[in-house]
Structure formats: C-alpha cells, structure tokens
Design an enzyme around this catalytic site. Structure first.
Site, PDB file in Angstrom:
ATOM      1  N   ASN A 149      -2.230   7.888   5.575  1.00 53.03           N
ATOM      2  CA  ASN A 149      -1.469   8.227   6.619  1.00 53.03           C
ATOM      3  C   ASN A 149      -0.734   7.920   7.703  1.00 53.03           C
ATOM      4  O   ASN A 149      -1.092   8.632   8.890  1.00 53.03           O
ATOM      5  CB  ASN A 149      -1.201   6.302   6.804  1.00 53.03           C
ATOM      6  CG  ASN A 149      -0.373   5.881   6.475  1.00 53.03           C
ATOM      7  OD1 ASN A 149       0.544   6.887   5.616  1.00 53.03           O
ATOM      8  ND2 ASN A 149       0.148   4.340   7.002  1.00 53.03           N
ATOM      9  N   LYS A 172       4.370  15.025  -3.992  1.00 56.68           N
ATOM     10  CA  LYS A 172       2.918  15.261  -4.188  1.00 56.68           C
ATOM     11  C   LYS A 172       2.514  14.344  -3.275  1.00 56.68           C
ATOM     12  O   LYS A 172       2.533  13.026  -3.064  1.00 56.68           O
ATOM     13  CB  LYS A 172       2.594  14.028  -5.609  1.00 56.68           C
ATOM     14  CG  LYS A 172       1.298  14.220  -5.971  1.00 56.68           C
ATOM     15  CD  LYS A 172       0.744  13.523  -6.685  1.00 56.68           C
ATOM     16  CE  LYS A 172      -0.603  12.070  -5.755  1.00 56.68           C
ATOM     17  NZ  LYS A 172      -1.183  12.956  -5.196  1.00 56.68           N
ATOM     18  N   GLY A 225       3.479   4.232  -0.186  1.00 53.18           N
ATOM     19  CA  GLY A 225       2.001   3.514   0.072  1.00 53.18           C
ATOM     20  C   GLY A 225       1.677   2.071  -0.355  1.00 53.18           C
ATOM     21  O   GLY A 225       2.101   1.052  -0.159  1.00 53.18           O
ATOM     22  N   THR A 229       0.514   0.235  -6.192  1.00 55.79           N
ATOM     23  CA  THR A 229       0.908   1.902  -7.093  1.00 55.79           C
ATOM     24  C   THR A 229       2.452   0.888  -6.825  1.00 55.79           C
ATOM     25  O   THR A 229       3.498   1.801  -7.254  1.00 55.79           O
ATOM     26  CB  THR A 229       0.257   2.841  -5.962  1.00 55.79           C
ATOM     27  OG1 THR A 229      -0.690   2.471  -4.930  1.00 55.79           O
ATOM     28  CG2 THR A 229       1.183   3.964  -6.533  1.00 55.79           C
ATOM     29  N   GLY A 230       3.167   0.823  -6.142  1.00 56.93           N
ATOM     30  CA  GLY A 230       4.472   0.637  -5.889  1.00 56.93           C
ATOM     31  C   GLY A 230       5.359   0.015  -7.110  1.00 56.93           C
ATOM     32  O   GLY A 230       6.248   0.461  -7.924  1.00 56.93           O
ATOM     33  N   GLU A 247       8.644   2.285   0.977  1.00 55.21           N
ATOM     34  CA  GLU A 247       8.509   1.198   0.934  1.00 55.21           C
ATOM     35  C   GLU A 247       6.560   1.592   1.193  1.00 55.21           C
ATOM     36  O   GLU A 247       6.161   2.352   1.084  1.00 55.21           O
ATOM     37  CB  GLU A 247       8.103   2.694   2.776  1.00 55.21           C
ATOM     38  CG  GLU A 247       9.419   3.614   2.768  1.00 55.21           C
ATOM     39  CD  GLU A 247      10.127   2.393   3.450  1.00 55.21           C
ATOM     40  OE1 GLU A 247       9.639   1.207   3.859  1.00 55.21           O
ATOM     41  OE2 GLU A 247      11.123   2.499   3.639  1.00 55.21           O
ATOM     42  N   CYS A 281       1.591   1.541   8.189  1.00 53.40           N
ATOM     43  CA  CYS A 281       2.544   0.205   7.571  1.00 53.40           C
ATOM     44  C   CYS A 281       3.151  -0.625   8.537  1.00 53.40           C
ATOM     45  O   CYS A 281       3.057  -1.392   8.308  1.00 53.40           O
ATOM     46  CB  CYS A 281       3.310   0.727   6.765  1.00 53.40           C
ATOM     47  SG  CYS A 281       4.083   2.521   7.109  1.00 53.40           S
ATOM     48  N   GLU A 382      -3.291  -7.159   3.545  1.00 61.24           N
ATOM     49  CA  GLU A 382      -2.742  -5.913   4.043  1.00 61.24           C
ATOM     50  C   GLU A 382      -4.082  -5.523   4.726  1.00 61.24           C
ATOM     51  O   GLU A 382      -4.814  -5.060   3.999  1.00 61.24           O
ATOM     52  CB  GLU A 382      -2.500  -5.007   3.358  1.00 61.24           C
ATOM     53  CG  GLU A 382      -1.751  -3.942   5.333  1.00 61.24           C
ATOM     54  CD  GLU A 382      -0.908  -2.951   3.780  1.00 61.24           C
ATOM     55  OE1 GLU A 382      -1.343  -1.978   3.265  1.00 61.24           O
ATOM     56  OE2 GLU A 382      -0.252  -2.488   5.284  1.00 61.24           O
ATOM     57  N   GLU A 459      14.281   4.138   4.584  1.00 56.74           N
ATOM     58  CA  GLU A 459      14.505   5.247   4.905  1.00 56.74           C
ATOM     59  C   GLU A 459      14.921   5.564   6.813  1.00 56.74           C
ATOM     60  O   GLU A 459      15.501   4.776   7.080  1.00 56.74           O
ATOM     61  CB  GLU A 459      13.272   5.856   5.255  1.00 56.74           C
ATOM     62  CG  GLU A 459      12.264   6.116   3.557  1.00 56.74           C
ATOM     63  CD  GLU A 459      11.341   7.120   3.431  1.00 56.74           C
ATOM     64  OE1 GLU A 459      10.677   5.903   3.990  1.00 56.74           O
ATOM     65  OE2 GLU A 459      11.127   7.775   2.818  1.00 56.74           O
TER      66      GLU A 459
HETATM   67  P1  NDP Z   1      -1.840   4.720  -2.986  1.00 55.36           P
HETATM   68  O1  NDP Z   1      -1.028   3.602  -2.785  1.00 55.36           O
HETATM   69  O2  NDP Z   1      -2.850   4.422  -4.234  1.00 55.36           O
HETATM   70  O3  NDP Z   1      -1.702   5.932  -2.670  1.00 55.36           O
HETATM   71  C1  NDP Z   1       0.049   6.634  -2.174  1.00 55.36           C
HETATM   72  C2  NDP Z   1      -0.343   7.920  -2.853  1.00 55.36           C
HETATM   73  O4  NDP Z   1       0.030   7.214  -4.648  1.00 55.36           O
HETATM   74  C3  NDP Z   1      -1.092   8.759  -3.141  1.00 55.36           C
HETATM   75  O5  NDP Z   1      -0.393  10.269  -3.097  1.00 55.36           O
HETATM   76  C4  NDP Z   1      -1.585   8.701  -4.577  1.00 55.36           C
HETATM   77  O6  NDP Z   1      -2.360   9.976  -5.544  1.00 55.36           O
HETATM   78  C5  NDP Z   1      -0.469   8.521  -5.369  1.00 55.36           C
HETATM   79  N1  NDP Z   1      -0.745   7.732  -6.620  1.00 55.36           N
HETATM   80  C6  NDP Z   1      -1.266   7.016  -6.995  1.00 55.36           C
HETATM   81  N2  NDP Z   1      -1.908   6.596  -7.855  1.00 55.36           N
HETATM   82  C7  NDP Z   1      -0.645   6.476  -8.091  1.00 55.36           C
HETATM   83  C8  NDP Z   1      -0.183   6.919  -9.853  1.00 55.36           C
HETATM   84  N3  NDP Z   1      -0.596   6.157 -10.589  1.00 55.36           N
HETATM   85  N4  NDP Z   1       1.281   7.674  -9.924  1.00 55.36           N
HETATM   86  C9  NDP Z   1       1.719   8.090  -9.287  1.00 55.36           C
HETATM   87  N5  NDP Z   1       1.649   7.562  -8.170  1.00 55.36           N
HETATM   88  C10 NDP Z   1       0.060   8.205  -8.031  1.00 55.36           C
HETATM   89  O7  NDP Z   1      -2.353   4.025  -1.135  1.00 55.36           O
HETATM   90  P2  NDP Z   1      -4.572   4.300  -1.245  1.00 55.36           P
HETATM   91  O8  NDP Z   1      -4.612   6.226  -0.699  1.00 55.36           O
HETATM   92  O9  NDP Z   1      -4.528   4.512  -2.371  1.00 55.36           O
HETATM   93  O10 NDP Z   1      -4.099   3.947   0.204  1.00 55.36           O
HETATM   94  C11 NDP Z   1      -4.600   2.605  -0.642  1.00 55.36           C
HETATM   95  C12 NDP Z   1      -3.774   1.105  -0.103  1.00 55.36           C
HETATM   96  O11 NDP Z   1      -2.843   1.104   0.624  1.00 55.36           O
HETATM   97  C13 NDP Z   1      -5.271   1.443   1.621  1.00 55.36           C
HETATM   98  O12 NDP Z   1      -6.437   0.379   1.412  1.00 55.36           O
HETATM   99  C14 NDP Z   1      -3.884   0.779   2.294  1.00 55.36           C
HETATM  100  O13 NDP Z   1      -3.825  -0.378   2.460  1.00 55.36           O
HETATM  101  C15 NDP Z   1      -2.567   1.227   1.242  1.00 55.36           C
HETATM  102  N6  NDP Z   1      -1.679   2.105   2.692  1.00 55.36           N
HETATM  103  C16 NDP Z   1      -0.683   1.500   3.012  1.00 55.36           C
HETATM  104  C17 NDP Z   1       0.267   2.546   3.620  1.00 55.36           C
HETATM  105  C18 NDP Z   1       1.264   2.320   3.843  1.00 55.36           C
HETATM  106  O14 NDP Z   1       2.115   3.071   4.581  1.00 55.36           O
HETATM  107  N7  NDP Z   1       2.027   0.741   4.029  1.00 55.36           N
HETATM  108  C19 NDP Z   1      -0.091   4.122   3.107  1.00 55.36           C
HETATM  109  C20 NDP Z   1      -1.323   4.451   2.187  1.00 55.36           C
HETATM  110  C21 NDP Z   1      -2.163   3.532   2.149  1.00 55.36           C
HETATM  111  P3  NDP Z   1      -3.378  10.226  -4.957  1.00 55.36           P
HETATM  112  O15 NDP Z   1      -3.476  10.143  -3.788  1.00 55.36           O
HETATM  113  O16 NDP Z   1      -4.438  11.551  -5.592  1.00 55.36           O
HETATM  114  O17 NDP Z   1      -3.930   9.452  -5.149  1.00 55.36           O
END
Ligand code: NDP
Length: 489
Positions: A149, A172, A225, A229-230, A247, A281, A382, A459
């Site tokens: 984003n 990454k 993210g 994933t967190g 975050e 976010c 969210e 941050e």
């Molecule tokens: P993710 O949390 O999946 O992705 C964020 C990062 O984590 C990307 O670089 C992704 O890689 C990486 N990642 C994914 N899986 C793993 C893993 N197992 N180990 C280590 N790194 C990993 O978010 P998405 O982009 O899939 O978005 C999904 C949802 O998350 C959205 O619909 C939204 O609701 C939320 N989101 C919230 C954000 C915020 O700032 N609050 C920001 C982005 C998303 P890769 O891209 O290669 O999968």
C-alpha cells in the site's frame, strides 16, 4: 522495466533463473519483471548483510548522518521517476505518489538529523559503590518485510532509522510492488550507503520471507502487513528470539461530535477514507456521527463522494486510483454485500465499471453505507478499500464504547471544538494514535504504531530509532568499594 535484485551491491538474477511479472492495477498491463527469488538468494543476501554489518556499524555516526542526508537529497532529485513507477505498479494518483516519495525522503532527513547528536548520562548506583552507563548498540541484520500500500514510505520507516543506528538490511518488497523499492535502493547506493548494507530480494513471501524468518543470522524483523501474517511472523521468529516491530491492520474510528466544524470534518472523512483508494493502515474505516449532525454530515459527505473521479493515476484530474488487486476488490465487494444483507443502506453505491478503459483495471467507485449493523464484517474486520460504514451515536460515551469494540487499535480521530472533550476521547480510545480535528497524517517526528492486535513496537520519532538498538548497561564498581561482595570462604 526488467529489474534485477540487489544482493551485496550487485544487481543479480535469482538462483533459480525464474522471473515474475508486475502488473498495473489500472489496466492489467505488465509494467515490469523481476527475479523470482529463492531461499538461496535470501541466504546470500543475509550473508552479505551480515558482512556489511561489520563495516557499516563502524562508520562514525556523523558520517552515517551525512550519507542519510545525501540519500534524502538523491531521492528528491529522482522523485519524479520514483513517483511514476509507484503509480504504475501500485495504482495511486500521481499527487499521492509524489507525496509518498517526499515522505520517504523526509524520513531519511529526520534520522540524519538525530544520529550523532544523542546524549547520555553516567548514573551513580543507589548504594553509592559506583556507577552505570547505558549504551546503545545496533541490533544487527534486519529483515524488512513490506506491504504494497505504501511500498516506499514504509521502506523508509524501517531502513532510515535502522541504517542511522548502524544496522544492515535484507528488504523483501511485496510481490506486487517491488519496482519502486528497487529503484530506491539504487539511489541509496548512489548516495554512499555501502554495498551489502541494504539488499533487496524479490520473490514470494512464503519462500523469501520464510527464509528471512528462519535464518538465525537475522536479528530483527520489521514488518507491515496483515495481522494474520504478523501472527505467523511472531511464531517463526520465536525460534531464534528475533526482535520484532509489527505494524498490522487497523479499523480506525472517526468520531464527529455535535460541535465539530462540519466542513472540515467532511473533508477529513473523504480524505481519510478515499486516499490511496482506502488502502491505508490508518484509513478511516468506521465513521461515528452524533445524532444531531448526522443527516447534514451524510448529505455533505455524499455530495463530496459522488464528485470523486476514479481513473488511471497518471491521468490529470484523477482523484482516486484502482483497488490494488482484483482479489482485494473482491474482498471489499464481499464486505459491502455482507453489510447490505444485514440491513445497510447504500448512500452512495459502489460500482465496478463494466465497460470502457476502466473495465480493464480493478476499479471500484467510492461507497458510503448507513444503517450498518455492528455485527457486519465491515464493523468487525478491516475493510481495506473505498467503502465507509456510517454509524449514528447519541453521545461521546456511546461513540467511545463502539470505537473500542474491535481487536484493532492503530489510529483514530475525534472532531470537536471542545479541547476537554478531545482529551477525554484521546485518553480513552484504545489506539496508538488519536488525531484531533485532523485526518490521519503521519509525520517523521511522531511515533507510530498499534495497540491490541494492530501490532507493537513503534516506527518514526525517537522511539523508532530506539527499536533499532540493543540497550547495554556497563556497571563500574569504584576502586575500594567492593569488599562486601567477596565470596565468604
Ligand atoms: P500480507 O501481510 O500477506 O503481505 C505483506 C508482506 O508480507 C508481503 O511482502 C508478503 O509477501 C509478505 N509475506 C506474506 N506471507 C509471508 C510469510 N509467510 N512469511 C514472510 N513474509 C510473508 O498482506 P497482503 O499483501 O496479502 O494483503 C492482505 C491484507 O492485509 C489486505 O487485504 C489488507 O487487509 C491487509 N494489509 C494491511 C496493511 C496495513 O498497512 N495495515 C498493508 C497491506 C495489507 P508477498 O507479497 O510475496 O505475498
């Protein structure tokens, strides 16, 4: 753009030789290809980062400060190209892309100003036998895992304080937005960041990301993210007790009291929800209006919402770009549908363009919903897109209770002319930031982060720098004062 990844200061292909495409969310066209990194590539980058750590952490703080300042100047000089790349791969309008790049540069500028100017103190023991000094040491190799984003500003939030403190990085990027981060890394090298201090490995989270999490040479993970994933990152990091800054998601409430400046608050709601197509976010994700102003507010906000022009971010006059991916759009549509099924009324109805140029992209027009059930997904989860649920409340206490009824706690805002009311609300909202009469704007000098399941660590600000240090205590016993601890043999 066919771009390679950056490992040890060299632009390289992936060990497996494969690549993947990056697509423009506004029209589905391919804008570039990047290497599909493997675990092997991530390992090489971690090793090179470890080697560079020995050198970078020894660079004098004042010299690191000069280099970071040069980074910010180099980014500003290359801002136009970075912004265009950002529009092409992320989808946001050009004005927003320029402002993101500007914030990226400002973060380096801010930390360049902090480093080398800290002060400490020597403190006597309470028993008077000596004194202690608290020093700070960089943590080591940091894995920065980025979302799509805000691909560059969020890289800056991690890399700028981390480098300032003497750490090195394996970054990454999100797989849908690696291009601008790679361009930015080129500028970092050009400004004098030593080879290996910042490596960028492109490739799937489940492969490159997992290696970063598993590798014991990585001392800290800085992640932005999804909350799910967190959680995965916390689990994996436990194996080698990595330091973490997380975050995660948010479901930010905006509370508009009956004495608020309505014009300002309507602007704030539109800005807060529809900027970056609602994919921040800290986007406004739940709007709470006092009963007495609700009708007037909704009418004004609806007029404003209908006037938002969606389109390609590179076209003049575009107010809002596409949703980042088709999957993301489907999630938002699903949430709107779920709200409507439980009684919500669309004040402005979201549409997916079915013909013309917009039909090729992931567009979804801005959406306002009233009479939304507190049991709907929009109220509970969210909503990461341009749809805003509106709730009417009788007073501040009800608004606060509803606002806090969420597992998230990232941002929030309260709109009132009464400062006492504003402080009361700010103290009670369970969120890392409360904006008063302001939409969600992040500033380099203000710490940012979440309460509850929105993550932990901070941050930006001085706190953001602290998270890239280990605290070391040195205890000194004064000569002749240590008799009493002799082992009694
Ligand atoms: P993710 O949390 O999946 O992705 C964020 C990062 O984590 C990307 O670089 C992704 O890689 C990486 N990642 C994914 N899986 C793993 C893993 N197992 N180990 C280590 N790194 C990993 O978010 P998405 O982009 O899939 O978005 C999904 C949802 O998350 C959205 O619909 C939204 O609701 C939320 N989101 C919230 C954000 C915020 O700032 N609050 C920001 C982005 C998303 P890769 O891209 O290669 O999968």
């Amino acid at each position: 753009m066919n771009v390679k990844m950056l490992v040890g200061g060299e632009w390289t292909d992936s060990a497996g030789g494969e690549t993947f495409e990056v697509k423009n969310p506004a029209n589905g066209e391919v804008v570039g290809t990047v290497p599909k990194g493997t675990r092997e590539d991530a390992k090489r980058a971690i090793d090179s980062s470890k080697e560079a750590f020995g050198k970078w952490s020894e660079v004098a703080p004042i010299e690191r400060s000069r280099i970071l300042l040069k980074v910010s100047e180099t980014i500003r000089a290359g801002a136009q190209d970075l912004a265009i790349s950002l529009v092409l791969e992320q989808g946001k309008p050009m004005g927003e892309a320029r402002s993101e790049v500007n914030s990226f540069a400002s973060t380096f500028e801010y930390y360049a100003g902090l480093i080398g100017r800290e002060r400490g103190a020597q403190t006597p023991f309470s028993t008077g036998e000596g004194f202690f000094i608290v020093t700070k040491r960089p943590v080591g190799v940091v894995g920065a895992i980025l979302p799509w984003n805000f691909p560059v500003s969020l890289m800056g939030w991690k890399v700028a304080p981390g480098l300032a403190a003497g750490n090195t990085f394996v970054v990454k990027p999100a797989s849908t937005t690696p291009l601008t981060d790679l361009m930015a890394a080129r500028l970092l090298l050009k400004a004098g960041v030593i080879p290996g201090a910042v490596n960028i490995v492109t490739g799937p989270g489940g492969v490159v990301g997992e290696e970063i999490l598993d590798n014991p040479k990585v001392s800290k993970i800085a992640f932005t993210g999804e909350t799910a994933t967190g959680k995965r990152i916390m689990e994996s990091s436990a194996k080698s007790i990595k330091r973490l800054t997380l975050e995660l998601g948010g479901s930010d409430p905006m509370i508009v009291c009956d004495d608020a400046d309505l014009e300002l608050a309507v602007e704030g709601a539109a800005w807060g929800r529809f900027r970056n197509c609602g994919q921040s976010c800290t986007s406004v994700k739940r709007l709470f209006l006092f009963e007495s102003i609700a009708d007037a507010f909704v009418k004004r906000l609806a007029d404003k919402t209908r006037a938002i022009r969606i389109g390609d971010g590179l076209e003049k006059g575009t107010h809002m770009g596409p949703v980042h991916t088709a999957e993301q759009r489907a999630k938002v549509e699903g949430m709107v549908e779920d709200a409507e099924n439980s009684g919500a009324r669309p004040v402005v109805k979201g549409q997916v363009p079915k013909e013309g140029a917009l039909a090729k992209g992931n567009f979804y027009s801005p959406t306002l919903l009233e009479n939304v059930s507190y049991d709907s997904k929009m109220a509970k989860e969210e909503c990461f897109g341009p749809a805003l649920p509106i709730f009417v409340v009788k007073d501040l206490e009800e608004a606060l209770e509803r606002a806090n009824d969420t597992p998230y706690g990232l941002g929030s805002s309260v709109w009132t002319k009464d400062l006492e009311r504003a402080y009361h609300a700010a103290e009670r909202i369970e969120a890392g930031t409360t904006w008063v009469n302001s939409p969600p704007i992040s500033r380099a000098e203000v710490p940012f982060g979440g309460f509850k399941q929105s993550g932990f660590g901070r941050e930006l600000g001085v706190e953001g720098l602290d998270h890239y240090y280990e605290t070391k205590s040195i205890q000194v016993l004064e000569y002749g004062k240590g008799k009493k601890w002799h082992f009694p043999i």
